[in-house]
Write a protein that holds these residues in place. Structure first.
Motif, PDB file in Angstrom:
ATOM      1  N   GLY A   1      -5.224  -4.648   4.171  1.00 29.80           N
ATOM      2  CA  GLY A   1      -6.462  -4.417   3.434  1.00 29.80           C
ATOM      3  C   GLY A   1      -7.677  -4.385   4.352  1.00 29.80           C
TER       4      GLY A   1
ATOM      5  N   GLY B   1      -8.251   4.420   6.742  1.00 28.45           N
ATOM      6  CA  GLY B   1      -7.342   5.193   5.907  1.00 28.45           C
ATOM      7  C   GLY B   1      -6.088   4.433   5.540  1.00 28.45           C
ATOM      8  N   TYR B   2      -5.336   5.007   4.581  1.00 34.20           N
ATOM      9  CA  TYR B   2      -4.146   4.317   4.091  1.00 34.20           C
ATOM     10  C   TYR B   2      -3.012   4.305   5.110  1.00 34.20           C
ATOM     11  CZ  TYR B   2      -6.378   4.181  -0.471  1.00 34.20           C
ATOM     12  OH  TYR B   2      -7.251   3.937  -1.503  1.00 34.20           O
ATOM     13  N   ARG B   3      -2.994   5.264   6.027  1.00 32.38           N
ATOM     14  CA  ARG B   3      -1.967   5.226   7.075  1.00 32.38           C
ATOM     15  C   ARG B   3      -2.082   3.961   7.926  1.00 32.38           C
ATOM     16  NH1 ARG B   3      -0.070  10.753   8.740  1.00 32.38           N
ATOM     17  NH2 ARG B   3      -1.235  12.293   7.541  1.00 32.38           N
ATOM     18  N   SER B   4      -3.288   3.396   7.980  1.00 30.97           N
ATOM     19  CA  SER B   4      -3.500   2.243   8.854  1.00 30.97           C
ATOM     20  C   SER B   4      -2.627   1.059   8.454  1.00 30.97           C
ATOM     21  CB  SER B   4      -4.970   1.830   8.840  1.00 30.97           C
ATOM     22  OG  SER B   4      -5.389   1.420   7.546  1.00 30.97           O
ATOM     23  N   ALA B   5      -2.263   0.954   7.182  1.00 29.07           N
ATOM     24  CA  ALA B   5      -1.375  -0.134   6.763  1.00 29.07           C
ATOM     25  C   ALA B   5      -0.018  -0.021   7.460  1.00 29.07           C
ATOM     26  CB  ALA B   5      -1.188  -0.113   5.245  1.00 29.07           C
TER      27      ALA B   5
ATOM     28  N   ILE C   1      -7.700  -0.940   5.997  1.00 22.74           N
ATOM     29  CA  ILE C   1      -8.123   0.100   5.045  1.00 22.74           C
ATOM     30  C   ILE C   1      -9.599  -0.046   4.728  1.00 22.74           C
ATOM     31  CG2 ILE C   1      -7.829   0.950   2.683  1.00 22.74           C
ATOM     32  CD1 ILE C   1      -4.852   0.109   2.944  1.00 22.74           C
TER      33      ILE C   1
ATOM     34  N   GLU D   1      -2.130   9.515  -1.836  1.00 23.18           N
ATOM     35  CA  GLU D   1      -3.307  10.011  -1.137  1.00 23.18           C
ATOM     36  C   GLU D   1      -2.979  10.717   0.176  1.00 23.18           C
ATOM     37  OE1 GLU D   1      -6.204   9.903  -2.584  1.00 23.18           O
ATOM     38  OE2 GLU D   1      -5.341   8.823  -4.293  1.00 23.18           O
TER      39      GLU D   1
ATOM     40  N   TYR E   1       0.816  -1.218   0.000  1.00 20.53           N
ATOM     41  CA  TYR E   1       0.000   0.000   0.000  1.00 20.53           C
ATOM     42  C   TYR E   1       0.853   1.273   0.000  1.00 20.53           C
ATOM     43  CZ  TYR E   1      -3.530  -3.434   1.075  1.00 20.53           C
ATOM     44  OH  TYR E   1      -4.343  -4.535   1.007  1.00 20.53           O
TER      45      TYR E   1
ATOM     46  N   PRO F   1      -0.612   4.070  -2.705  1.00 24.76           N
ATOM     47  CA  PRO F   1      -1.683   4.963  -2.248  1.00 24.76           C
ATOM     48  C   PRO F   1      -1.297   5.815  -1.047  1.00 24.76           C
ATOM     49  CG  PRO F   1      -2.206   2.671  -1.720  1.00 24.76           C
ATOM     50  CD  PRO F   1      -1.032   2.657  -2.640  1.00 24.76           C
ATOM     51  N   VAL F   2      -0.355   5.362  -0.231  1.00 21.95           N
ATOM     52  CA  VAL F   2       0.092   6.191   0.889  1.00 21.95           C
ATOM     53  C   VAL F   2       0.734   7.474   0.371  1.00 21.95           C
ATOM     54  CG1 VAL F   2       1.801   6.380   2.747  1.00 21.95           C
ATOM     55  CG2 VAL F   2       0.331   4.368   2.610  1.00 21.95           C
TER      56      VAL F   2
END
Length: 394
Positions: free
Chosen positions: A345, A353-357, A348, A229, A222, A225-226
């Motif tokens: 995934g 949000g993408y930070r969560s990855a 997210i 986005e 990810y 997208p990090v």
């Protein structure tokens, strides 16, 4: 290091490119074959799961052959399914080629690890392993961005053709450089080798390797997208970011290979603490451009330094499984590669949000540290109970 090891690394580079290149080709494959993007994305999961299943099963199959015959057979299969994948207009056929390609890749890597470690001294397994894993990291540096570029210019099929063509010199190199001969008659039986998995130290190292690698591939999957986005970069700069992470991973494998042979635990422990903290730091500062650049390079380096060290330590922990040790390490590596992105995934998809990855990556490394600490405490407690107390000692 023997030159043959670098030739094996070339084959691993081609296979690593195939494993990771779909991250930039999924939309084009979906549009061309008339499937949804999630369906096309399942091609990546199919490859990772095929690697997990294929590592032990293909290694067991290869026990009947000489190492050169096994390597050639797996590499020919890998090349052939990529030609078929480049030609097919059927998504089910393409899906099948990814599964078969993963099985061949897993078998090749498992045998290549054993072949590489057999070519060096008993105290140089880490450095030999780092040469092979260097092929994977170079795939991240050059192969994956090049595959994405080929897909943009000539379509996704051109990337499959490129992997097939890249496998040809590796095939010739293996045929000419790897010794032939009969299978090793002195190797222990398959059942005896499988019992090596009962060794607690080996199981611990494999678990830690899977957790750390899960963190690595959760963030790597990810990363695009990090940076687009969250950091706010243009999508055209994504290949540069991937290459920067790959450069760090190459540096990390080189460092890990040298330290793994010393038997020291400083890198896994200190590196694990740093990894957990820095994944959290990356999550907190992902909106800042300079911080993102630094963290991408540093985390690529530290992730593969710690991960490659754990994989090498698994080989040292499995002296009773000379032909399956590489399979154990490969399977652990790919369990993490499959589980990490799935967990990211889920986070997210839950709207975090993408930070969560990146937070998931930090949590996975923290879990690895907790498991290692609990195992150390349990082993220390067992040793204390077995030791005579000062009052009872004679």
């Amino acid at each position: 290091m023997p030159f043959t090891l670098h030739l094996l690394g070339l084959a691993v580079f081609a296979q690593g490119t195939s494993e990771f290149m779909l991250s930039g080709l999924v939309p084009d494959i979906a549009a061309d074959l008339g499937v949804s993007i999630p369906a096309a994305g399942s091609l990546t999961s199919a490859f990772a799961l095929g690697m997990v299943v294929g590592a032990p099963s293909m290694a067991l199959l290869a026990r009947r052959w000489s190492r050169r015959r096994a390597l050639l057979g797996f590499l020919l299969t890998f090349l052939g399914v990529h030609v078929l994948g480049a030609l097919t207009t059927s998504f089910p056929v393409l899906f099948a080629t990814r599964v078969v390609g993963a099985l061949a890749n897993a078998g090749f890597l498992a045998v290549a690890v054993v072949t590489a470690t057999a070519m060096v001294g008993p105290d140089a397994k880490g450095r030999a392993t780092s040469v092979l894993l260097g092929g994977v990291t170079l795939a991240c540096v050059a192969g994956v961005p090049a595959g994405a570029l080929l897909g943009q210019v000539w379509g996704w099929r051109s990337a499959f053709w490129a992997v097939a063509l890249l496998s040809l010199p590796a095939l010739l190199a293996v045929a000419r450089s790897v010794p032939g001969g009969a299978p090793d008659a002195a190797a222990p039986g398959a059942r005896r080798e499988l019992t090596a998995l009962r060794e607690p130290r080996l199981r611990l190292v494999l678990l830690l390797g899977a957790l750390v690698n899960g963190a690595t591939f959760c963030a790597f999957t990810y990363l695009a997208p990090v940076v687009t986005e969250v950091t706010g970069w243009d999508s055209a700069r994504v290949p540069v970011v991937l290459a920067l992470f790959g450069l760090g991973s190459f540096l990390g494998v080189t460092l890990g290979g040298r330290l793994a042979d010393s038997g020291a635990v400083r890198l896994p422990v200190a590196g694990g603490v740093l990894l957990a903290l820095c994944w959290a730091g990356f999550a907190l500062t992902a909106g800042n451009t300079p911080a993102t650049v630094v963290f991408v390079l540093v985390q690529g380096t530290m992730s593969f330094a710690v991960g490659s060290t754990l994989i090498a330590r698994a080989l040292y922990a499995a002296p009773g499984a000379p032909t399956l040790a590489g399979a154990f390490a490969t399977a652990a590596f790919n369990v993490g590669a499959a589980a990490g992105p799935w967990l990211g995934g889920l986070a997210i998809g839950a709207g975090l949000g993408y930070r969560s990855a990146l937070w998931v990556s930090s949590a996975l490394v923290a879990l690895a540290l907790a498991v290692a600490g609990a195992a150390w405490a349990a082993r220390r407690g067992t040793a204390d109970r077995r030791s005579p107390s000062p009052t009872t000692a004679v």
